[in-house]
Design an enzyme around this catalytic site. Structure first.
Site, short mmCIF file in Angstrom:
data_model
loop_
_atom_site.label_atom_id
_atom_site.label_comp_id
_atom_site.label_asym_id
_atom_site.label_seq_id
_atom_site.Cartn_x
_atom_site.Cartn_y
_atom_site.Cartn_z
N CYS A 91 0.80 -1.23 0.00
CA CYS A 91 0.00 0.00 0.00
C CYS A 91 0.83 1.28 0.00
CB CYS A 91 -0.94 0.01 1.21
SG CYS A 91 -1.79 -1.55 1.47
N HIS B 202 -9.63 1.31 -1.46
CA HIS B 202 -8.19 1.26 -1.24
C HIS B 202 -7.52 0.76 -2.51
CE1 HIS B 202 -4.32 0.94 0.29
NE2 HIS B 202 -4.49 0.12 1.32
N HIS C 189 -3.81 7.26 6.17
CA HIS C 189 -3.90 6.01 5.43
C HIS C 189 -5.32 5.45 5.58
CE1 HIS C 189 -2.56 2.51 3.35
NE2 HIS C 189 -2.69 1.70 4.39
#
Length: 404
Positions: A163, A331, A296
């Site tokens: 990520c 995401h 995040h």
């Protein structure tokens, strides 16, 4: 003295827009791009929400301006579309006119295509044209195909750190500029939805069957997304000589790796804290000068606690306004850092704080809560953008308003 690093071009495509302007419009309208997939053949088709770019591959070929051909996966096409917009904004008509490097990020590469023929590939009795897909599986395949079409011949690299991938790509590009290796870099990432990633995250029991709720007491997981984003970075001397339009400054950055667990962050946010602290120190800005944090904020149980504790540890009782924009896009994994870096620039340019959608109840472990409504006409001079990946690979960027 190392050169300052300026952002002079941006391009993107996500579930909420085919370009930067489209994304900004949907962010302002508080309109999520989450829904159910039209393009993935999965048993979770109508069960697990995703942030999908609502164009079939044929339409993406047209948007990318390339003819339909074998080997050009959805990941590559999304990247080409975002890249072309970044070039237009930066005024780059021929990348060969100045030495320019390319740092791309992806975790799935061409998996979106290869997984469709997986059972054919592993069957020793089968032969046929499906074997051609094998070459596209590598993460670097989409990098090279984009580079070939665009014309990059200088430094070309691929980063895959889950990520945090495209945040690390931006960091790597900025380091090369500051070290005088190249005057201009194009950095970001591209990611397509796949059954593999959907099944993988679901097996970890951290995918929500509802729209994700970052930093909410009732959160149960993330929603995956797809998209691509690239930023053009230029050294100060090159930008001034080139008369570039400077959008913002990448003033600080840091990557830390706590190596706490393969898929979980440190409970106390050690790596996140150190990444933010060191990035802010590099930027030369104080705690009080941070106006907004694009967290995040995946809405997974462990991540939000860890990141929240890191924020409280760093800022005490004066945590800046913060929100996660993942309820808009899902995401997007390797592309998330670059997408959210562009959102940071948009927040600065448009004096906006973006809302954390779907929030209803403060987490019991924290004393802080995210912004839940769009805040307009709010001075935003410095933004921290966080991207934290598997294995404790933590990346924080500080993006600042350009001050000549």
């Amino acid at each position: 003295m190392a050169e300052r690093v300026f952002i002079t071009g941006m391009g993107m495509i996500t579930a909420i827009g085919d370009n930067v302007a489209g994304n900004l419009e949907q962010l302002r309208a508080k309109r999520s791009g989450l829904g159910f997939t039209d393009y993935i053949d999965t048993i979770y088709k109508n069960i697990l929400p995703v942030g999908e770019v609502k164009h079939p591959n044929e339409a993406l070929f047209a948007k990318a301006g390339v003819s339909v051909r074998e080997g050009y996966t959805r990941t590559t096409l999304l990247g080409l579309i975002a890249m072309q917009e970044a070039f237009r904004q930066a005024g780059i008509s021929d990348v060969q006119q100045a030495p320019t490097g390319f740092i791309n990020a992806s975790t799935v590469g061409g998996m979106c295509d290869t997984e469709k023929v997986y059972f054919d590939i592993i069957n020793p009795d089968k032969t046929g044209s499906f074997l051609r897909y094998i070459d596209t599986l590598d993460c670097a395949d989409c990098t090279q195909r984009i580079a070939d079409i665009v014309g990059f011949t200088e430094h070309i690299a691929t980063i895959s750190t889950a990520c945090s991938s495209s945040a690390n790509a931006l960091m790597f590009g900025a380091r090369m500029i500051r070290q005088g290796m190249l005057p201009r870099m194009v950095c970001g990432g591209t990611e397509a939805l796949t059954r593999f990633t959907l099944n993988g995250f679901n097996s970890l029991k951290n995918v929500d069957k509802q729209f994700c709720r970052p930093f909410d007491q009732q959160r149960t997981g993330l929603n995956l997304g797809e998209g691509a984003a690239y930023l053009v970075l230029e050294s100060e001397s090159f930008a001034r000589a080139n008369n570039s339009c400077i959008l913002a400054e990448l003033s600080g950055y840091c990557n830390t790796n706590e190596a706490f667990h393969p898929t979980s962050p440190s409970p106390d946010g050690d790596g996140a804290y150190e990444a933010m602290r060191t990035a802010l120190a590099m930027s030369g800005r104080s705690l009080e000068e941070v106006d907004y944090i694009n967290v995040h904020g995946t809405a997974t149980l462990n991540n939000d606690v860890s990141e929240g504790k890191a924020l409280e540890r760093m800022f005490g009782t004066n945590v800046p306004l913060f929100s996660s924009t993942k309820p808009f896009t899902g995401h997007t994994l390797a592309a998330a850092g670059a997408i959210e870096a562009i959102y940071a620039v948009l927040a600065i340019q448009n004096r906006l704080i973006f809302p954390n959608l779907n929030f209803s109840e403060k987490m019991e472990e924290l004393n802080i809560s995210p912004v839940t409504e769009l805040i307009e006409d709010h001075p935003v001079n410095n933004v921290i953008s966080n991207s934290f990946g598997f294995g404790g690979n933590n990346a924080s960027l500080v993006i600042s308003k350009y001050e000549g």
